[in-house]
Scaffold this motif. Structure first.
Motif, PDB file in Angstrom:
ATOM      1  N   LEU A   2      12.527   1.408  -8.731  1.00 31.44           N
ATOM      2  CA  LEU A   2      12.084   0.204  -9.439  1.00 31.44           C
ATOM      3  C   LEU A   2      12.736  -1.052  -8.878  1.00 31.44           C
ATOM      4  O   LEU A   2      12.054  -2.034  -8.581  1.00 31.44           O
ATOM      5  N   CYS A   3      14.057  -1.026  -8.698  1.00 33.09           N
ATOM      6  CA  CYS A   3      14.756  -2.231  -8.213  1.00 33.09           C
ATOM      7  C   CYS A   3      14.327  -2.601  -6.794  1.00 33.09           C
ATOM      8  O   CYS A   3      14.152  -3.779  -6.496  1.00 33.09           O
ATOM      9  N   SER A   4      14.141  -1.613  -5.934  1.00 36.39           N
ATOM     10  CA  SER A   4      13.731  -1.935  -4.566  1.00 36.39           C
ATOM     11  C   SER A   4      12.365  -2.607  -4.570  1.00 36.39           C
ATOM     12  O   SER A   4      12.136  -3.556  -3.819  1.00 36.39           O
ATOM     13  N   TRP A   5      11.459  -2.138  -5.429  1.00 38.10           N
ATOM     14  CA  TRP A   5      10.137  -2.762  -5.498  1.00 38.10           C
ATOM     15  C   TRP A   5      10.206  -4.165  -6.086  1.00 38.10           C
ATOM     16  O   TRP A   5       9.492  -5.065  -5.661  1.00 38.10           O
ATOM     17  N   GLU A   6      11.068  -4.348  -7.056  1.00 39.67           N
ATOM     18  CA  GLU A   6      11.209  -5.687  -7.645  1.00 39.67           C
ATOM     19  C   GLU A   6      11.803  -6.666  -6.634  1.00 39.67           C
ATOM     20  O   GLU A   6      11.399  -7.825  -6.557  1.00 39.67           O
TER      21      GLU A   6
ATOM     22  N   SER B 114       0.828  -1.199   0.000  1.00 39.72           N
ATOM     23  CA  SER B 114       0.000   0.000   0.000  1.00 39.72           C
ATOM     24  C   SER B 114       0.869   1.258   0.000  1.00 39.72           C
ATOM     25  O   SER B 114       0.355   2.368   0.070  1.00 39.72           O
ATOM     26  N   LYS B 115       2.160   1.078  -0.080  1.00 43.82           N
ATOM     27  CA  LYS B 115       3.115   2.193  -0.023  1.00 43.82           C
ATOM     28  C   LYS B 115       3.264   2.867  -1.390  1.00 43.82           C
ATOM     29  O   LYS B 115       2.661   2.463  -2.368  1.00 43.82           O
TER      30      LYS B 115
ATOM     31  N   ASP C 246      10.537  -2.625   4.658  1.00 43.73           N
ATOM     32  CA  ASP C 246      10.021  -1.261   4.552  1.00 43.73           C
ATOM     33  C   ASP C 246      11.173  -0.246   4.530  1.00 43.73           C
ATOM     34  O   ASP C 246      11.175   0.678   3.716  1.00 43.73           O
ATOM     35  N   CYS C 247      12.151  -0.421   5.405  1.00 42.62           N
ATOM     36  CA  CYS C 247      13.310   0.488   5.440  1.00 42.62           C
ATOM     37  C   CYS C 247      14.120   0.391   4.147  1.00 42.62           C
ATOM     38  O   CYS C 247      14.612   1.406   3.645  1.00 42.62           O
ATOM     39  N   PHE C 248      14.268  -0.811   3.626  1.00 46.56           N
ATOM     40  CA  PHE C 248      14.974  -1.006   2.359  1.00 46.56           C
ATOM     41  C   PHE C 248      14.283  -0.207   1.253  1.00 46.56           C
ATOM     42  O   PHE C 248      14.949   0.494   0.478  1.00 46.56           O
ATOM     43  N   LEU C 249      12.969  -0.294   1.182  1.00 39.82           N
ATOM     44  CA  LEU C 249      12.221   0.457   0.171  1.00 39.82           C
ATOM     45  C   LEU C 249      12.421   1.969   0.354  1.00 39.82           C
ATOM     46  O   LEU C 249      12.647   2.697  -0.621  1.00 39.82           O
TER      47      LEU C 249
END
Length: 181
Positions: free
Chosen positions: A157-161, A91-92, A147-150
């Motif tokens: 894009l890479c963090s979401w993947e 939901s972020k 969550d912190c990584f994102l």
């Protein structure tokens, strides 16, 4: 109120309780279907894992012990909490994730429905599970790390993947546990 009316109310309550407990008893099969559908939607959301993101891979180390409690009811409580965390993560801010919006929405809706159904089945069991705060803290720490990584990667894009791949692994672990129930 006469005796006949009391008997009718009693029968309605009995039937309602029986029906809701039947839903909870057949829940593992339903959960497997939802997880299978969720995994398909995760695949449909985006394309293959981008090669440029391989350098950024991160190991979040899912706390598998939270899915190995002594009672299967506590497993359901843990699964419900995991679904809540996954729902929160997805939901972020996803503006940089080039995902299929319809698949993402269906994924979120499926998780939400599953959370609602699990909550109905595990309300009484939550107090037992949460007495063991260690499991709950391990789950929070795991999802906080994601969550912190994102956030650290500014939801690129890479963090979401990487997050999507991690949620896939998480759902696969849940699926394995459910098959054993």
């Amino acid at each position: 109120m006469n005796a006949l009316a009391l008997i009718q109310v009693g029968l309605i309550l009995l039937c309602t309780t029986t029906i809701s407990s039947l839903q909870c008893n057949h829940h593992p099969l339903q959960q497997r279907k939802v997880i299978e559908n969720s995994l398909q939607l995760l695949d449909k959301m985006g394309e293959k894992f981008p090669q440029q993101c391989l350098r950024e891979k991160m190991s979040f180390r899912f706390p598998k012990q939270v899915l190995k409690p002594r009672q299967k009811e506590t497993v359901k409580v843990a699964i419900e909490e995991i679904f809540q965390h996954i729902f929160y993560i997805f939901s972020k801010n996803r503006t940089l994730a080039a995902w299929d919006g319809t698949a993402l929405e269906q994924f979120q809706n499926g998780l939400y429905q599953q959370i609602e159904q699990l909550e109905a089945c595990v309300i009484k069991k939550k107090t037992l599970y949460f007495q063991s705060k260690a499991n709950r803290l391990k789950l929070k720490k795991y999802f906080k790390k994601i969550d912190c990584f994102l956030k650290d990667k500014q939801h690129n894009l890479c963090s979401w993947e990487i997050g999507r791949a991690e949620m896939r692994r998480c759902l696969q672990l849940i699926d394995k546990v459910i098959r054993k129930l």
